[in-house]
Design a protein around this motif. Structure first.
Motif, PDB file in Angstrom:
ATOM      1  N   VAL A  60      22.326   0.659 -15.641  1.00  0.00           N
ATOM      2  CA  VAL A  60      21.486   1.652 -16.172  1.00  0.00           C
ATOM      3  C   VAL A  60      20.118   1.135 -16.548  1.00  0.00           C
ATOM      4  O   VAL A  60      19.044   1.533 -16.405  1.00  0.00           O
ATOM      5  N   SER A  61      20.022  -0.101 -16.861  1.00  0.00           N
ATOM      6  CA  SER A  61      18.720  -0.820 -17.116  1.00  0.00           C
ATOM      7  C   SER A  61      17.799  -0.763 -15.965  1.00  0.00           C
ATOM      8  O   SER A  61      16.556  -1.173 -16.158  1.00  0.00           O
ATOM      9  N   GLN A  62      18.406  -0.805 -14.998  1.00  0.00           N
ATOM     10  CA  GLN A  62      17.551  -0.844 -13.594  1.00  0.00           C
ATOM     11  C   GLN A  62      17.232   0.515 -13.268  1.00  0.00           C
ATOM     12  O   GLN A  62      16.640   0.675 -12.158  1.00  0.00           O
ATOM     13  N   ILE A  63      17.863   1.571 -13.900  1.00  0.00           N
ATOM     14  CA  ILE A  63      17.411   2.890 -13.376  1.00  0.00           C
ATOM     15  C   ILE A  63      16.501   3.553 -14.451  1.00  0.00           C
ATOM     16  O   ILE A  63      15.276   4.163 -13.711  1.00  0.00           O
ATOM     17  N   ALA A  64      16.619   3.454 -15.712  1.00  0.00           N
ATOM     18  CA  ALA A  64      15.276   3.871 -16.770  1.00  0.00           C
ATOM     19  C   ALA A  64      14.365   2.758 -16.869  1.00  0.00           C
ATOM     20  O   ALA A  64      14.515   1.838 -16.256  1.00  0.00           O
ATOM     21  N   ASN A  65      13.375   3.610 -17.220  1.00  0.00           N
ATOM     22  CA  ASN A  65      11.954   2.655 -17.158  1.00  0.00           C
ATOM     23  C   ASN A  65      11.392   3.130 -18.598  1.00  0.00           C
ATOM     24  O   ASN A  65      10.152   2.462 -18.857  1.00  0.00           O
ATOM     25  N   CYS A  66      11.996   3.918 -19.408  1.00  0.00           N
ATOM     26  CA  CYS A  66      11.528   3.770 -20.794  1.00  0.00           C
ATOM     27  C   CYS A  66      12.622   4.276 -21.630  1.00  0.00           C
ATOM     28  O   CYS A  66      13.716   4.686 -21.285  1.00  0.00           O
ATOM     29  N   GLU A  76      14.016  -2.891 -25.056  1.00  0.00           N
ATOM     30  CA  GLU A  76      14.982  -3.478 -23.928  1.00  0.00           C
ATOM     31  C   GLU A  76      16.330  -2.468 -23.965  1.00  0.00           C
ATOM     32  O   GLU A  76      17.236  -2.943 -23.278  1.00  0.00           O
ATOM     33  N   ASP A  77      16.472  -1.524 -24.814  1.00  0.00           N
ATOM     34  CA  ASP A  77      17.624  -0.738 -25.070  1.00  0.00           C
ATOM     35  C   ASP A  77      17.516   0.532 -24.290  1.00  0.00           C
ATOM     36  O   ASP A  77      16.746   1.406 -24.888  1.00  0.00           O
ATOM     37  N   LEU A  78      17.751   0.660 -22.868  1.00  0.00           N
ATOM     38  CA  LEU A  78      18.000   1.771 -22.168  1.00  0.00           C
ATOM     39  C   LEU A  78      19.085   2.598 -22.001  1.00  0.00           C
ATOM     40  O   LEU A  78      19.148   3.428 -21.306  1.00  0.00           O
ATOM     41  N   SER A  79      20.149   2.195 -23.162  1.00  0.00           N
ATOM     42  CA  SER A  79      21.343   3.086 -23.033  1.00  0.00           C
ATOM     43  C   SER A  79      21.062   4.584 -23.479  1.00  0.00           C
ATOM     44  O   SER A  79      19.955   4.905 -23.720  1.00  0.00           O
ATOM     45  N   ASN A  80      22.035   5.191 -23.187  1.00  0.00           N
ATOM     46  CA  ASN A  80      22.016   6.566 -23.894  1.00  0.00           C
ATOM     47  C   ASN A  80      23.130   6.928 -24.962  1.00  0.00           C
ATOM     48  O   ASN A  80      24.228   6.467 -24.554  1.00  0.00           O
ATOM     49  N   TYR A  81      22.803   7.642 -25.836  1.00  0.00           N
ATOM     50  CA  TYR A  81      23.832   7.885 -26.817  1.00  0.00           C
ATOM     51  C   TYR A  81      23.656   9.538 -27.118  1.00  0.00           C
ATOM     52  O   TYR A  81      22.420   9.932 -27.339  1.00  0.00           O
ATOM     53  N   TRP A  82      24.720  10.102 -27.267  1.00  0.00           N
ATOM     54  CA  TRP A  82      24.927  11.477 -27.684  1.00  0.00           C
ATOM     55  C   TRP A  82      25.845  12.083 -28.401  1.00  0.00           C
ATOM     56  O   TRP A  82      26.888  11.429 -28.434  1.00  0.00           O
ATOM     57  N   THR A  83      25.717  13.114 -29.108  1.00  0.00           N
ATOM     58  CA  THR A  83      26.471  13.886 -29.832  1.00  0.00           C
ATOM     59  C   THR A  83      26.436  15.290 -29.646  1.00  0.00           C
ATOM     60  O   THR A  83      25.571  15.897 -29.196  1.00  0.00           O
ATOM     61  N   ALA A  84      27.362  16.005 -30.194  1.00  0.00           N
ATOM     62  CA  ALA A  84      27.598  17.650 -30.140  1.00  0.00           C
ATOM     63  C   ALA A  84      26.381  17.840 -31.282  1.00  0.00           C
ATOM     64  O   ALA A  84      26.084  17.203 -32.104  1.00  0.00           O
ATOM     65  N   ASN A  85      25.691  19.048 -30.679  1.00  0.00           N
ATOM     66  CA  ASN A  85      24.826  19.430 -31.909  1.00  0.00           C
ATOM     67  C   ASN A  85      25.613  20.566 -32.917  1.00  0.00           C
ATOM     68  O   ASN A  85      26.442  21.173 -32.929  1.00  0.00           O
ATOM     69  N   MET A  86      24.887  20.532 -34.045  1.00  0.00           N
ATOM     70  CA  MET A  86      25.421  21.345 -35.068  1.00  0.00           C
ATOM     71  C   MET A  86      24.287  22.686 -35.264  1.00  0.00           C
ATOM     72  O   MET A  86      23.225  22.661 -35.018  1.00  0.00           O
ATOM     73  N   ALA A 106      29.067  -8.518 -25.924  1.00  0.00           N
ATOM     74  CA  ALA A 106      28.396  -7.642 -25.709  1.00  0.00           C
ATOM     75  C   ALA A 106      28.874  -6.744 -24.539  1.00  0.00           C
ATOM     76  O   ALA A 106      29.486  -7.311 -23.711  1.00  0.00           O
ATOM     77  N   PHE A 107      28.840  -5.445 -24.601  1.00  0.00           N
ATOM     78  CA  PHE A 107      29.169  -4.543 -23.349  1.00  0.00           C
ATOM     79  C   PHE A 107      28.242  -5.108 -22.278  1.00  0.00           C
ATOM     80  O   PHE A 107      27.448  -5.693 -22.017  1.00  0.00           O
ATOM     81  N   LYS A 108      29.130  -4.774 -20.980  1.00  0.00           N
ATOM     82  CA  LYS A 108      28.581  -5.308 -19.722  1.00  0.00           C
ATOM     83  C   LYS A 108      27.921  -3.985 -19.029  1.00  0.00           C
ATOM     84  O   LYS A 108      28.115  -2.728 -19.165  1.00  0.00           O
ATOM     85  N   PRO A 109      26.876  -4.320 -17.923  1.00  0.00           N
ATOM     86  CA  PRO A 109      26.425  -3.285 -17.259  1.00  0.00           C
ATOM     87  C   PRO A 109      27.411  -2.294 -16.782  1.00  0.00           C
ATOM     88  O   PRO A 109      28.414  -2.685 -15.986  1.00  0.00           O
ATOM     89  N   GLY A 110      27.355  -0.977 -16.767  1.00  0.00           N
ATOM     90  CA  GLY A 110      28.311   0.096 -16.406  1.00  0.00           C
ATOM     91  C   GLY A 110      29.300   0.404 -17.214  1.00  0.00           C
ATOM     92  O   GLY A 110      29.848   1.173 -17.030  1.00  0.00           O
ATOM     93  N   PHE A 118      26.209   2.319 -21.710  1.00  0.00           N
ATOM     94  CA  PHE A 118      25.341   0.929 -21.999  1.00  0.00           C
ATOM     95  C   PHE A 118      24.111   0.722 -20.897  1.00  0.00           C
ATOM     96  O   PHE A 118      24.495   1.142 -19.913  1.00  0.00           O
ATOM     97  N   GLY A 119      23.112   0.290 -21.641  1.00  0.00           N
ATOM     98  CA  GLY A 119      22.009   0.056 -20.520  1.00  0.00           C
ATOM     99  C   GLY A 119      20.907  -0.973 -21.283  1.00  0.00           C
ATOM    100  O   GLY A 119      19.953  -0.794 -21.087  1.00  0.00           O
ATOM    101  N   TRP A 120      21.564  -1.813 -22.076  1.00  0.00           N
ATOM    102  CA  TRP A 120      20.514  -2.891 -22.589  1.00  0.00           C
ATOM    103  C   TRP A 120      20.269  -3.817 -21.345  1.00  0.00           C
ATOM    104  O   TRP A 120      21.074  -4.089 -20.518  1.00  0.00           O
ATOM    105  N   LYS A 121      18.929  -4.430 -21.386  1.00  0.00           N
ATOM    106  CA  LYS A 121      18.644  -5.127 -20.183  1.00  0.00           C
ATOM    107  C   LYS A 121      19.204  -6.562 -20.363  1.00  0.00           C
ATOM    108  O   LYS A 121      19.058  -7.187 -21.548  1.00  0.00           O
ATOM    109  N   GLY A 122      19.582  -6.983 -19.044  1.00  0.00           N
ATOM    110  CA  GLY A 122      20.086  -8.514 -19.195  1.00  0.00           C
ATOM    111  C   GLY A 122      21.278  -8.751 -20.437  1.00  0.00           C
ATOM    112  O   GLY A 122      22.155  -8.033 -20.655  1.00  0.00           O
ATOM    113  N   ASP A 123      20.725  -9.970 -20.829  1.00  0.00           N
ATOM    114  CA  ASP A 123      21.568 -10.276 -21.913  1.00  0.00           C
ATOM    115  C   ASP A 123      20.926  -9.957 -23.373  1.00  0.00           C
ATOM    116  O   ASP A 123      21.287 -10.988 -24.403  1.00  0.00           O
TER     117      ASP A 123
END
Length: 347
Positions: free
Chosen positions: A66-72, A79-89, A131-135, A286-291
């Motif tokens: 994912v770090s190769q798809i996101a740019n911000c 360097e953390d291009l991961s996505n995190y989400w929860t249900a809304n209250m 650490a988690f791996k790409p994908g 997961f979407g952290w860049k590299g290591d």
């Protein structure tokens, strides 16, 4: 002066040699009915999520780096291009209408717009974490749960009812104080808002980056918990960093009891129609860049600063955005929660 949560964790882990505790804020990047983990390519998905992190978020996120798809990213570590989400209250008023409960930054963190606080903690017994791996992607909790059980036995999900003096946060370790922490939604008005804590599995099978249910490839410890260095099961021998979300819900504007149900029952409900709280859940891609994450875990990084990681100001992070693809209101007073189609919320 109250200690912030990072300082408290430092005190709790003295003598247990915790290597690293990353704690950082991430602003919202979108609030809409999309879920590329559980309902990929479904638009709209069944219920509303609040999402933070990289701008690769969409109805479908390819199972790749994912770090190769996101740019911000809306997170403080650039360097953390991961996505995190929860249900809304949502708050359900006496007249049957609903309004989304806003999120606010955790105490000690400033500049975020809504969103959540993210933690990555290395092993308390000083053993190696991988650490988690790409994908990689995973899920914590069960949106359909409506009773005690499941991941609650690992203190994986809990709520804290804040007092007025603790508005926005306190110095308590997650799920540690049974006088204020519950695994279901608090039954009383919370003068300082409500904190959601979600802890993710910390053991991996070492092979699969995902699984059909998004949980089978990972596991909580075989015995004990991550905090007391519980061993991983033989089926999932690779120890992961502990990923944890904290969401601070500003419920204070809804504490007027004249708006609550006439029987005095608690009025908050998650966007999947759950008014118990047992169905609170979190999703992770997961979407952290590299290591970068591995270096942070190995390098005793602490809090929102780390010499091995690149940081950004929230004036920059808050510019990161995605275009909403679901055309429906999620804010203001609504006759039903989006996706929950029963009139006036009779679910």
């Amino acid at each position: 002066m109250l200690l912030n949560t990072v300082a408290t964790i430092a005190l709790l882990t003295q003598g247990t040699h915790a290597n690293a505790v990353l704690r950082f804020g991430c602003s919202q990047i979108t609030v809409e009915r999309l879920d590329p983990l559980v309902n990929p390519s479904v638009n709209p998905s069944p219920h509303v999520h609040q999402v933070v992190g990289g701008n690769a978020f969409n109805a479908f996120i390819p199972e790749t780096d994912v770090s190769q798809i996101a740019n911000c990213t809306t997170c403080s570590f650039s360097e953390d291009l991961s996505n995190y989400w929860t249900a809304n209250m949502y708050f359900k008023a006496r007249n049957g209408t609903f309004k989304r409960v806003p999120q606010i930054p955790n105490r000690g963190l400033t500049g975020e717009t809504g969103g959540m606080t993210v933690y990555y903690t290395s092993a308390y017994d000083n053993s190696k974490v991988t650490a988690f791996k790409p994908g990689f992607r995973m899920l914590a909790g069960d949106a359909s749960q409506r009773a005690n059980g499941g991941v609650t036995k690992w203190n994986a999900i809990c709520f804290r009812c804040y007092s007025a003096k603790n508005f926005g946060g306190d110095n308590g370790a997650p799920c540690s104080d049974k006088t204020v922490d519950t695994v279901d939604l608090p039954k009383k008005a919370c003068a300082g808002g409500i904190r959601t804590t979600i802890r993710f599995p910390t053991c991996w099978d070492g092979k699969n980056l995902d699984s059909p249910d998004h949980t089978s490839h990972v596991s909580y410890p075989a015995t004990g918990t991550f905090e007391n260095s519980g061993a991983c099961p033989t089926t999932h021998p690779v120890k992961l960093p502990q990923l944890m979300f904290e969401v601070i819900w500003d419920t204070t504007t809804f504490n007027d009891k004249s708006l609550w149900p006439a029987d005095g029952s608690q009025p908050f409900v998650f966007s999947q129609g759950d008014n118990t709280g047992y169905g609170q859940h979190g999703d992770y891609v997961f979407g952290w860049k590299g290591d970068a994450l591995q270096k942070a875990m190995d390098g005793s990084c602490f809090g929102a600063t780390c010499k091995t990681l690149k940081s950004q100001a929230f004036t920059d992070a808050n510019k990161c955005a995605v275009t909403s693809s679901v055309n429906e209101p999620v804010d203001g007073w609504l006759t039903s929660i989006p996706g929950q189609m029963s009139p006036l919320g009779r679910m």
